[in-house]
Structure formats: structure tokens, C-alpha cells
Design an enzyme around this catalytic site. Structure first.
Site, mmCIF file in Angstrom:
data_model
loop_
_atom_site.group_PDB
_atom_site.id
_atom_site.type_symbol
_atom_site.label_atom_id
_atom_site.label_comp_id
_atom_site.label_asym_id
_atom_site.label_seq_id
_atom_site.Cartn_x
_atom_site.Cartn_y
_atom_site.Cartn_z
ATOM 1 N N CYS A 2 0.860 -1.172 0.000
ATOM 2 C CA CYS A 2 0.000 0.000 0.000
ATOM 3 C C CYS A 2 0.899 1.225 0.000
ATOM 4 C CB CYS A 2 -0.907 0.020 1.227
ATOM 5 S SG CYS A 2 -1.937 -1.454 1.398
ATOM 6 N N ARG A 27 1.587 1.118 -6.002
ATOM 7 C CA ARG A 27 1.747 0.267 -4.828
ATOM 8 C C ARG A 27 0.415 -0.320 -4.355
ATOM 9 N NH1 ARG A 27 6.890 1.566 -2.259
ATOM 10 N NH2 ARG A 27 6.172 0.442 -0.425
ATOM 11 N N TRP A 74 -3.886 -1.842 -1.345
ATOM 12 C CA TRP A 74 -3.935 -3.150 -1.991
ATOM 13 C C TRP A 74 -4.480 -4.095 -0.936
ATOM 14 C CZ3 TRP A 74 -1.627 -7.968 -1.197
ATOM 15 C CH2 TRP A 74 -1.705 -8.868 -2.267
ATOM 16 N N ASN A 99 0.533 0.386 6.213
ATOM 17 C CA ASN A 99 0.997 -0.551 5.203
ATOM 18 C C ASN A 99 1.600 -1.741 5.933
ATOM 19 O OD1 ASN A 99 1.954 -1.842 2.923
ATOM 20 N ND2 ASN A 99 3.722 -0.500 2.663
ATOM 21 N N GLY A 100 1.232 -2.969 5.542
ATOM 22 C CA GLY A 100 1.798 -4.147 6.169
ATOM 23 C C GLY A 100 0.725 -5.090 6.671
ATOM 24 N N GLU A 483 10.118 -16.273 -17.445
ATOM 25 C CA GLU A 483 9.826 -14.839 -17.356
ATOM 26 C C GLU A 483 8.821 -14.417 -18.414
ATOM 27 O OE1 GLU A 483 10.056 -10.717 -16.351
ATOM 28 O OE2 GLU A 483 10.208 -12.618 -15.286
ATOM 29 N N LYS A 487 5.167 -12.710 -17.585
ATOM 30 C CA LYS A 487 4.751 -11.408 -18.119
ATOM 31 C C LYS A 487 3.397 -11.521 -18.820
ATOM 32 C CE LYS A 487 7.822 -8.685 -16.730
ATOM 33 N NZ LYS A 487 7.837 -9.519 -15.513
ATOM 34 N N GLU A 490 0.530 -12.083 -16.169
ATOM 35 C CA GLU A 490 0.253 -11.048 -15.186
ATOM 36 C C GLU A 490 -0.351 -9.792 -15.789
ATOM 37 O OE1 GLU A 490 3.631 -9.654 -12.913
ATOM 38 O OE2 GLU A 490 4.943 -9.690 -14.646
ATOM 39 N N HIS A 506 7.397 -35.245 -21.278
ATOM 40 C CA HIS A 506 7.119 -35.849 -19.977
ATOM 41 C C HIS A 506 5.844 -35.308 -19.344
ATOM 42 C CE1 HIS A 506 10.855 -38.042 -20.022
ATOM 43 N NE2 HIS A 506 11.547 -36.931 -20.199
ATOM 44 N N LYS A 605 3.071 -3.253 -6.944
ATOM 45 C CA LYS A 605 4.494 -3.237 -7.302
ATOM 46 C C LYS A 605 5.407 -3.699 -6.176
ATOM 47 C CE LYS A 605 7.948 -2.159 -10.024
ATOM 48 N NZ LYS A 605 8.200 -2.968 -11.221
#
Length: 610
Positions: A2, A27, A74, A99-100, A483, A487, A490, A506, A605
Site C-alpha cells: 500500500c 503500490r 492493496w 501498510n503491512g 519470465e 509477463k 500477469e 514428460h 508493485k
């Protein structure tokens, strides 16, 4: 995950708070709110959604105040509702932003309910507001009430508190989550990130774990974990406001993809200028530390974890050091065998990733004190807790999906591998100069890869209506496939997975059909013929192949096989070059699907919660 901002001034601070929240929106963007003191008590405005929705409400009610706090959320505890949005208020007298995560919030909630407090939200934050109010109402000053309250909280937090009874200042505290103080002239500020205060000051103090600070118009006083006053260093931020603006680009992700040639050049500037892989690049003590190292453990999360997987190949092949890579959030919760001669490398764009920070603490608690942080943010928590530091110079990265931070991390990790090899007598003068030459040419090669964007944009049209995609790579390019899949999922919300190409037979081959595009990273290296064989397995099952090949890989297009040729093979740095096309593919697929490229749903982020 946040964003927090606060101000104490002799003017209306609402516009400053709104601008700060706008810059912190990456954030968290589920909801936003502001609370101010203006002589008539606490006035608060909150709204679900983006900062713009909250701004409209603040303008409608002509919100005004000389002391204020703001927050962009968030969601962790409780859904995305206005009642769960910050700031939270207790008894109309105390307002808090946070935040947390407060891990003992259930216990505290039960206790506070017994004391007569009513809860109007599902959040853990409301516990903080009521707990501070409880002690404040017993006659403790706001500072002492906050100190007493945070001592009873378990978890990680950055908070800021204002009180109707003490309208001349605010109190702020941090433990495990980022928080800084911005110093102005006759006014002072707090924020989660320097970007939030750049329009009003460049002078900042980074609070340390356990700090509680009193913020007044005429100055600040900081108290350490033991309650005594402490002095913290004042830094002059070199982050520019221009770097926080979009400029001619449509999205920050697009901007940051195209900033990679400069970011890479800036990151390698020091070693190129010195024409040497010197331990001094990692700190004054690096030479002595590197002499003790017999193995490496890399701890990271998300995209940084994929950078670490790539680095394993370099560290073992160039420096010949056994290297393990662990997901930070898993490492600290299992029994491991500590090795005091193992170099613990942590990777984090923000330097505040809580999982990575806690993993570092765990490693140190086991007696593993040889530590190195690779980070993009000066003076952040993880570098401060590490013995050695390598700062990447990617500049501000606002888009949630990491792009230039990832490629600069790869450069840093390659530099580490070459430096350790040289220290161990394994890097000849000729090899050193060859590696330096490759680094010098890297930015130009990346620019050539960026020039492939029109072709990749056409490919994206074939992905936008798909539900699933498969990415394949071999050897050092397998992490790049990982990666690329990350991308795509997300930001476009297309389900994507990555596999080592040799594993296709396999299990994953069962998924391949004409509706699942298969992306192949196929550079002209020793494994090329193996990759071609794996591609035939896909083609035989009716799969459609999208191949990123080097210009000299001798691929030919055919029915169901599409080829884009990157610049010539750049040798050991090939993973960095092949990152660019998969970033562009994800970006353009997301554009066509109409998703929010910079702020994908459910993500933020800077991940400062477990």
C-alpha cells in the site's frame, strides 16, 4: 503493498497528499483515502477504485487541512469496500494509515471489543487506530500512546497517526515496511516512497526498523527501538520528476521496456570505465568476503527469482561455484543446512520485498553472514541489512510488471559471476576483455531487439483471443521462458506456463493443440538442435509455434511455424537479449485485450506483505 503519504504544513496539504497518492498508486489501487485536521476535527474522504475517484470526492466537499494523511490500498484483510479503505478513525479522534500486516490482529480485536470499541471494517488496521486511541485516552501523549501500541503489535507495518487532541503534528512508525520523512522549509512530510514527495522536497530521511518519529512543521524527532532519540542520515534524492512521467509513451511498461538500453548502459558504466571486473564494484569489503566464499545461495521472489535462475548458469560455468536458488518465501520456513562460507545473495527491485528481507534475516540468524544485495533503490532495507551491495541503475520503475529492473539485475549477476571468476583465478585476461566487450555492445543489441516491435505486435494479434500459452526454452534460456510466461499472464490474464523444452514429452505435450500457441526461445547455441527436435514434437501434434531465433539460427517459416529473428547471437549475454521480445509480446497482447497494463488486477508493485 500500500502507499502512504502525510504532511504537516502552514498551508492546505490536500493537493500535496493527492499528488503523492497519485505517484504511489502503483503500490496499490483497490481504494484510496485522505484524512485531515482542520480545526473542526477529523475530516475524511475515501473511495473504492483509483485515486482519481477519491480526488473527485475530495474536490466536491472542498476538503482542506494543514495536517493530513493519505493512503492507497492493496487489499489484504477484508474486501475492496469503502469501509475497508484507509484512513481508519477511532472515536472521531484518531486517524491511522497503515501498510503491512498485523499478525495478532484477532487477539487485539477481541481485547478492544471488550474495552467497548466498535469495529466498522474487516481490516487489521482498525486495530491500530483503536489501540492508540485507548492509550491516548488514558492520558498518554500521542507519541507515547503510539510507542506503547506498536510495541504490542506483531507483524510488519508502516503507520502514520494524527489526533484531534494534538493537531500540530503527526506520529509515524515503521517495522519491516518502507517509510521515509521528507524535509521541507516550515513543512515536513512522510511517505512510503520518495516519488510521493519529489514535488515538495528532495531531502529525505529513511527510517529504520523500530523507529517512531514525531513530525512537526519546524522539524522532526526520531526515536529508536529503545525509545531514545536518534539521528538518521539526511539524503538528497537523485530521482527526477521527469522519470516519474509518461512522456510520449502510452504506458509506463512501454516506457520502461524502451528505457532498457539506457538502464543497461548506466548499470555497467562503472565497470566499463574501470575496464575491469573489480570486487570494489560490490563494496570495500568485497575482496575479503569473496576470498571466503565456497558456494552461493540466491534468495529472491517473482521476476527476481527468474533472474537468479539465470545467474545459476553463469555462476557455475564461469566462476565454478556451486549455486542454489531459493524462493525467499519458502526458504525461511524449512530446515536447511547452513554454511558460513556460503555467499547469500538477495535480489529485489525495491529493496523492501518482505519475503526476501525475512529470508535474509533467517540466513543471518543461521550464522551465514557473507551477504550481498542486488537492488535498484538506494538506502532501502535489504541493502542496509547486507554486507555488500550492488545497485542497479534502472531508474524509477512504475509499471507493476518488471522489465528494465529484470535486465539490469541480469547484468549485475553476470558481473558478479565474472568478478568471482577473476578473484578465483579462473578468468583469463582475454576472457575478461571479451566479456567487457560483450557488455559494451549489449545496449546496441537490445535496441535492435526493440526494433522488432512491429513484427511482435502482429504476433500478439494471434495471442489476444487465446486462453492458454506455453513457453519453451533450454539451458540458460529456460528462465527466460519462465519470465515470458509470467509477463503474459500477469498483464494479459492469458494463462501461460513455461517448461524446459526437453520436458515437453514428460507431460506438457498432452496440452498441445491448435488452440495453444507455443513460444520457443531458440538462440543459436549448443542446444539449438535439441530445441529444433522439441519443436517437431509440437508440430506433429498440430501445435502452432512462435519462435524467437537468432539471425543465424537457420530457421525457415512454414505452416504453423512463425519465426522472428533477433540480432545475431550475443554469446553468454543472450538471455538478456531474448528477454526483450517476450516483454513486448506480453505488452501488445495485453493492449489488444484491453487490460490495465501498468496496474494489473490483484497485483501491486512493492510486495511488503507475506
Amino acid at each position: 503493498m500500500c502507499g502512504i503519504v502525510g504532511a504537516v504544513a502552514n498551508r492546505n496539504v490536500v493537493s500535496t497528499l493527492i499528488e503523492g497518492l497519485s505517484r504511489l498508486e502503483y503500490r496499490g489501487y483497490d481504494s484510496a483515502g485522505i484524512a485531515v485536521l482542520n480545526g473542526s476535527g477529523i475530516e475524511r474522504v475515501r473511495a473504492v477504485g483509483r485515486v482519481a475517484a477519491m480526488t473527485d470526492k475530495a474536490n466536491e466537499c472542498k476538503l482542506s487541512g494543514f495536517v493530513g494523511i493519505g493512503h492507497t490500498r492493496w487489499a489484504t484483510h477484508g474486501g475492496v469496500t469503502e469501509s475497508n479503505a484507509h484512513p481508519h478513525v477511532s472515536k472521531g479522534e484518531i486517524a491511522v494509515v497503515h501498510n503491512g500486516i498485523i499478525e495478532n490482529h484477532d487477539e487485539q480485536r477481541t481485547r478492544l471489543k471488550a474495552l467497548g470499541y466498535e469495529f466498522t471494517s474487516q481490516t487489521d488496521t482498525e486495530v491500530i487506530a483503536h489501540l492508540i486511541h485507548h492509550y491516548h485516552s488514558q492520558g498518554l501523549a500521542l507519541l507515547a500512546a503510539t510507542q506503547k501500541a506498536v510495541a504490542e503489535l506483531t507483524g510488519a507495518f508502516a503507520i502514520s497517526v494524527i489526533s484531534v487532541k494534538e493537531p500540530e503534528h503527526m506520529i509515524t512508525a515503521r517495522l519491516g515496511c518502507p517509510l521515509l520523512i521528507g524535509l521541507g522549509e516550515g513543512e515536513n512530510f512522510i511517505a512510503s516512497d520518495v516519488s510521493a514527495v519529489l514535488s515538495v522536497t528532495r531531502k529525505v530521511i529513511y527510517l529504520e526498523d523500530g523507529d517512531v518519529a514525531e513530525i512537526r512543521r519546524d522539524g522532526v524527532t526520531i526515536y529508536g527501538r529503545d525509545g531514545n532519540t536518534v539521528e538518521r542520515k539526511i539524503h538528497l534524492s537523485d530521482v527526477s520528476l521527469a522519470s516519474m512521467e509518461l512522456g510520449p509513451y502510452a504506458h509506463f511498461m512501454q516506457k520502461e521496456i524502451h528505457e532498457q538500453p539506457k538502464a543497461l548502459t548506466d548499470t555497467i558504466e562503472a565497470l566499463i570505465d574501470d575496464n575491469s571486473f573489480s570486487p570494489a564494484l560490490f563494496g570495500d569489503a568485497a575482496s575479503a568476503v569473496f576470498n571466503q566464499v565456497d558456494s552461493i545461495l540466491i534468495l529472491a521472489a517473482g521476476t527476481s527469482y527468474y533472474a537468479a535462475l539465470t545467474a545459476k548458469y553463469w555462476l557455475e560455468s564461469i566462476a565454478q561455484l556451486p549455486t542454489n536458488v531459493e524462493i525467499a518465501s519458502e526458504y525461511r520456513y524449512r530446515l536447511s543446512v547452513p554454511n558460513p562460507r556460503q555467499l547469500i545473495v538477495t535480489i529485489s527491485q525495491s529493496g523492501e520485498t518482505l519475503d526476501t528481507m525475512e529470508a535474509l534475516k533467517h540466513a543471518k540468524s543461521l550464522g551465514q553472514t557473507l551477504t550481498l544485495a542486488i537492488c535498484n533503490v538506494q538506502e532501502s532495507a535489504i541493502p542496509r541489512a547486507s554486507q555488500l551491495i550492488f545497485y542497479t541503475r534502472a531508474g524509477a520503475e512504475i509499471g507493476v510488471a518488471s522489465t528494465k529492473a529484470f535486465t539490469t539485475q541480469l547484468v549485475a549477476l553476470f558481473t558478479l559471476a565474472a568478478t568471482l571468476a577473476k578473484q578465483r583465478g579462473l578468468l583469463s585476461v582475454a576472457d575478461e576483455q571479451e566479456h567487457l566487450s560483450a557488455l559494451r555492445q549489449l545496449a546496441g543489441s537490445v535496441q535492435h531487439a526493440l526494433n522488432l516491435e512491429p513484427q511482435i505486435r502482429e504476433w500478439a494479434k494471434r495471442f489476444a483471443n487465446k486462453q492458454h500459452a506455453l513457453f519453451l526454452g533450454r539451458g540458460i534460456h529456460y528462465p527466460i521462458a519462465l519470465e515470458g510466461a509470467l509477463k503474459l499472464k500477469e498483464i494479459s490474464y492469458i494463462h501461460a506456463e513455461a517448461y524446459p523444452a526437453g520436458e515437453l514429452k514428460h507431460g506438457p505435450l498432452a496440452l498441445v493443440d491448435s488452440d495453444m500457441p507455443v513460444v520457443v526461445i531458440a538462440p543459436n547455441d549448443a542446444l539449438l538442435e535439441k530445441v529444433k527436435s522439441n519443436m517437431q514434437e509440437v508440430k506433429a501434434r498440430g501445435g502452432e509455434l512462435f519462435v524467437f531465433a537468432d539471425s543465424d539460427s537457420h530457421f525457415t517459416e512454414s505452416e504453423g511455424v512463425h519465426v522472428i529473428r533477433t540480432p545475431r547471437h550475443v554469446g553468454v549475454l543472450s538471455p538478456i537479449l531474448h528477454t526483450i521480445p517476450v516483454q513486448l509480446l506480453a505488452y501488445h497482447a495485453a493492449l489488444l485485450k484491453g487490460t490495465d497494463v501498468d496496474k494489473p488486477r490483484n497485483l501491486a508493485k512493492s510486495v511488503t506483505v507475506e
